[in-house]
Design an enzyme around this catalytic site. Structure first.
Site, mmCIF file in Angstrom:
data_model
loop_
_atom_site.group_PDB
_atom_site.id
_atom_site.type_symbol
_atom_site.label_atom_id
_atom_site.label_comp_id
_atom_site.label_asym_id
_atom_site.label_seq_id
_atom_site.Cartn_x
_atom_site.Cartn_y
_atom_site.Cartn_z
ATOM 1 N N LYS A 31 0.882 -1.356 0.106
ATOM 2 C CA LYS A 31 -0.040 0.104 -0.172
ATOM 3 C C LYS A 31 0.881 1.166 0.027
ATOM 4 O O LYS A 31 0.460 2.302 -0.627
ATOM 5 C CB LYS A 31 -0.995 0.149 1.259
ATOM 6 C CG LYS A 31 -0.369 0.200 2.558
ATOM 7 C CD LYS A 31 -1.419 0.172 3.665
ATOM 8 C CE LYS A 31 -0.608 0.146 5.086
ATOM 9 N NZ LYS A 31 -0.017 1.426 5.123
ATOM 10 N N THR A 32 2.087 1.358 0.832
ATOM 11 C CA THR A 32 2.735 2.445 0.769
ATOM 12 C C THR A 32 3.451 2.810 -0.478
ATOM 13 O O THR A 32 3.398 3.885 -0.991
ATOM 14 C CB THR A 32 3.878 2.291 1.898
ATOM 15 O OG1 THR A 32 3.197 1.757 2.986
ATOM 16 C CG2 THR A 32 4.903 3.753 1.823
ATOM 17 N N ASP A 216 -3.606 7.445 4.624
ATOM 18 C CA ASP A 216 -3.165 6.039 4.733
ATOM 19 C C ASP A 216 -3.847 5.275 5.894
ATOM 20 O O ASP A 216 -4.216 6.271 6.926
ATOM 21 C CB ASP A 216 -1.543 6.169 4.946
ATOM 22 C CG ASP A 216 -0.762 4.675 5.059
ATOM 23 O OD1 ASP A 216 -1.672 3.556 4.769
ATOM 24 O OD2 ASP A 216 0.342 4.766 5.356
ATOM 25 N N GLU A 217 -3.776 4.104 6.347
ATOM 26 C CA GLU A 217 -4.337 3.453 7.408
ATOM 27 C C GLU A 217 -5.753 4.108 7.669
ATOM 28 O O GLU A 217 -6.146 4.249 8.814
ATOM 29 C CB GLU A 217 -3.301 3.638 8.636
ATOM 30 C CG GLU A 217 -1.916 3.326 8.367
ATOM 31 C CD GLU A 217 -1.907 1.598 8.496
ATOM 32 O OE1 GLU A 217 -2.653 0.972 8.434
ATOM 33 O OE2 GLU A 217 -0.696 1.179 8.344
ATOM 34 N N GLN A 247 -7.879 -5.078 9.188
ATOM 35 C CA GLN A 247 -6.736 -4.740 10.441
ATOM 36 C C GLN A 247 -7.071 -3.661 11.319
ATOM 37 O O GLN A 247 -6.276 -2.940 11.776
ATOM 38 C CB GLN A 247 -5.315 -4.340 9.626
ATOM 39 C CG GLN A 247 -4.682 -5.714 8.605
ATOM 40 C CD GLN A 247 -3.391 -5.265 8.173
ATOM 41 O OE1 GLN A 247 -2.515 -5.214 8.935
ATOM 42 N NE2 GLN A 247 -3.289 -5.186 6.757
ATOM 43 N N ARG A 601 1.924 -11.147 10.168
ATOM 44 C CA ARG A 601 3.416 -10.559 10.666
ATOM 45 C C ARG A 601 4.453 -11.537 10.170
ATOM 46 O O ARG A 601 5.547 -11.094 9.820
ATOM 47 C CB ARG A 601 3.463 -10.337 12.006
ATOM 48 C CG ARG A 601 2.739 -9.233 12.800
ATOM 49 C CD ARG A 601 2.374 -8.090 11.978
ATOM 50 N NE ARG A 601 1.262 -8.206 11.075
ATOM 51 C CZ ARG A 601 1.120 -7.264 10.128
ATOM 52 N NH1 ARG A 601 1.869 -6.453 9.861
ATOM 53 N NH2 ARG A 601 -0.127 -7.307 9.368
#
Length: 681
Positions: A31-32, A216-217, A247, A601
């Site tokens: 995504k970044t 973002d997020e 998330q 993770r």
């Protein structure tokens, strides 16, 4: 800009021209990269950099995004606004402080200051702060502020006493902030929102400036942030929200998953793009995580997949108790390190901080270096708080909490009786505490010599206020600490050389932090700016691992991180899913999302461990396996029961086996009925 390294959905998200775009970016889906490429693409389309605003949730993430955009677009990207929501709000407040009745140089209360104000408010309302958790009261105040309301007691029979305590404490808490010329972390959102809602001229100016907004997020946004985004984007050409509802794990601090699930309600006609290709984990890990999260009814459908082949099944491990669970984890970490895996590529994740103790002990026994992320923070340590207390008192004479903290640190003969009498004098005269201290000579009933000591303290503070205005913050702080004798006091109060060294090192870290701030800000560096930056950092940053050590952390702390090898321990009902805080209902959907975050993770190998019995308050109690284990298809994991009898060697005769079982019975053990079952329970 080269788009060939982006996959088709990523490329579509970068180039989309729709006014509103929701990018559902699964864990590890890049995504970044998408946000950075979209910003650079806008610049290549001749968008003025000052017309672009990108917001995220930590200073670290904002800095990394800025660095990535600059590396791709060069100096033309300097004018792009990339920050956290709260830093953006702080900038708005600095620019428009008088409109909101704030001082131009307002302070930002850190969490310690906020807790102190809540405790003081509770005492004034005659609420026992030993019976009620001040942090929980503060959380209720925070939620109410972000929702644009005040804490209200729940209807009779439907709420607990905490609602009432928060309701009683709130006005005194707000009054305490105003008295110090301070705002809290929530005000950095709530006050800019009020400004935009009430001042059409300001609202229009911001809406005209920012034509392209990126968030973002997005799943972590709360109600106030969503309203802020809608007001800022009133005249926008495009709004791009990037997030993953799977998330969303911060509901307890106000995050609204509905912002993702109902995005089209706020931005009609919005386009949706899903990023489902994962570049982090193996097929086994992704399919297991998909199986767990698929059970949540309220989510936008997505399924992570990888083009990579290989990987090994998950290990589901049943240990007799938490001690054996910890020893197993330490043993497996030791094996991985012997195979040349660096300890900083390993994480042990758990739902609550209290689970780390046995693992720490087991790692110490094996000599494995580890770090507990989210343990005692640097800025929670006493000597650091004392140092910062002096800096706050110097920067803001209205900060009564800071003055009260340091007035007798190190001890200078100003005791509790003196402080109480000075506070009483300030209340009776209606003057700030600092003015009362300066007037100590005229206060009746002070112990002998106390007025002189207070006068010396006031003179010290006034003198160093002048020193700090000249710059060289770190040098001035060293000079101050030497004069007050903080190091000598630490030496006298320390029980060992090791403790003294830790205390001195903590203060040295503050000085290093000041030096770094001065290097970064140059001539703009001042004391209040440093303290406000520190308050923002302490609230915005999620701790991350440092150094070549195994990371031990909660599932909340692990979000955004990744490791080659992950142990998710305590897979039991009551722990994961957690049974909920006392007086609060269990949020099963958010617990499932936490499990999903923990599983994703892991890059190469994932262990899910549980204890058959666990000790609580000195008593061992049987444990029920987590329901999340039932969601994982059997072909994705291998089961290991540490309490099951060892398999018999091939060729063992019936007579020999019978003798062995009878010998065990004679020795007082139970005769085993045979091997354990296959399933994770």
């Amino acid at each position: 800009m080269d788009l060939t390294r982006l996959n088709p959905p990523q490329r579509e998200a970068v180039l989309a021209r729709e006014k509103a775009l929701l990018v559902l970016a699964g864990a590890g889906s890049g995504k970044t990269r998408v946000i950075a490429h979209r910003i650079v693409h806008l610049l290549e389309q001749k968008t003025p950099p000052e017309a672009i605003l990108a917001v995220t949730f930590t200073n670290k993430a904002a800095a990394e995004m800025k660095a990535r955009v600059l590396s791709m677009a060069g100096p033309r990207a300097e004018g792009v606004s990339i920050s956290t929501f709260h830093s953006f709000g702080a900038g708005m407040l600095r620019q428009h402080a008088p409109k909101l009745g704030l001082l131009k140089r307002f302070a930002i209360a850190d969490p310690g200051d906020q807790l102190a104000l809540v405790r003081r408010a509770m005492r004034e309302r005659r609420v026992d702060d030993r019976s009620f958790d001040a942090w929980r009261v503060l959380t209720l105040i925070s939620r109410a502020k972000n929702a644009g309301t005040e804490p209200e007691p729940a209807p009779e029979g439907r709420g607990g006493d905490y609602d009432l305590v928060a309701h009683l404490a709130f006005p005194l808490y707000q009054r305490g902030l105003r008295a110090q010329g301070a705002v809290d972390f929530d005000d950095l959102l709530v006050l800019p929102l009020r400004l935009l809602e009430e001042d059409a001229e300001v609202r229009d100016a911001y809406a005209r400036r920012f034509r392209h907004l990126l968030v973002d997020e997005f799943q972590d946004t709360n109600l106030a942030q969503m309203k802020l985004l809608m007001l800022l984007s009133a005249k926008a050409t495009s709004v791009c929200a990037v997030g993953d509802d799977d998330q969303s794990i911060y509901g307890w601090r106000g995050a609204e998953i509905a912002n993702v699930l109902q995005f089209e309600r706020c931005f009609p006609g919005a386009m949706e793009i899903r990023l489902e290709q994962n570049y982090r984990s193996t097929r086994f890990i992704l399919e297991a995580a998909n199986a767990v999260i698929a059970q949540n009814p309220s989510r936008r459908h997505k399924r992570l997949w990888t083009a990579e082949e290989g990987g090994s099944p998950l290990s589901v491990v049943i240990a007799p108790d938490e001690v054996e669970e910890a020893r197993y984890v330490a043993h497996e970490i030791g094996k991985a390190m012997a195979g040349r895996l660096s300890p900083d590529e390993v994480a042990v994740l758990y739902r609550t901080n209290g689970q780390s103790g046995p693992v720490e002990e087991a790692l110490r026994e094996k000599g494995i270096p580890y770090e507990v992320i989210g343990g005692m923070e640097l800025f929670d340590r006493r000597d650091v708080k004392d140092t910062l207390g002096y800096l706050k008192a110097l920067a803001n004479p209205r900060d009564e909490l800071a003055l009260l903290r340091v007035v007798n640190v190190p001890p200078r003969g100003i005791g509790d009786v003196t402080v109480e009498r000075v506070q009483q004098f300030a209340r009776e005269r209606g003057v700030p505490l600092w003015k009362a201290m300066e007037s100590a000579a005229g206060i009746e009933g002070l112990p002998r010599g106390a007025a002189e000591k207070l006068s010396e303290f006031c003179a010290l503070v006034e003198r160093y206020r002048v020193v700090f205005r000249k710059g060289n913050l770190a040098g001035a702080t060293r000079e101050l600490l030497t004069e007050i004798g903080l190091r000598e006091a630490a030496r006298l109060q320390s029980r060992s050389a090791a403790q003294l060294e830790r205390r001195i090192r903590s203060v040295e870290q503050v000085l290093a932090s000041l030096e770094a701030f001065e290097r970064r800000e140059g001539k703009k560096a001042d004391l209040l700016g440093y303290l406000n930056r520190l308050s923002l950092d302490s609230r915005e940053e999620e701790d991350g691992p440092a150094g070549r050590k195994v990371s031990l952390m909660t599932l909340h702390g692990a979000k955004g991180l990744e490791f080659q090898l992950v142990f998710l321990i305590g897979m039991e009902e009551g722990l994961l899913p957690h049974s909920g805080m006392q007086g609060e209902a269990q949020n099963l959907e958010e617990e499932r999302r936490l499990c999903y975050v923990g599983m994703t993770r892991a890059r190469r190998k994932l262990f899910l461990t549980r204890a058959a019995s666990r000790t609580f308050r000195g008593k061992a109690a049987p444990r029920t396996p987590s329901r999340f284990l039932d969601d994982i298809p059997e072909e994705l994991f291998e089961l290991e029961d540490l309490g099951a009898p060892a398999p018999k060697p091939e060729g063992t005769s019936f007579i020999a086996e019978l003798r062995e079982r009878l010998r065990a019975k004679a020795a007082g053990g139970a005769v085993s009925p045979g091997p354990a079952g296959r399933g994770p329970r």
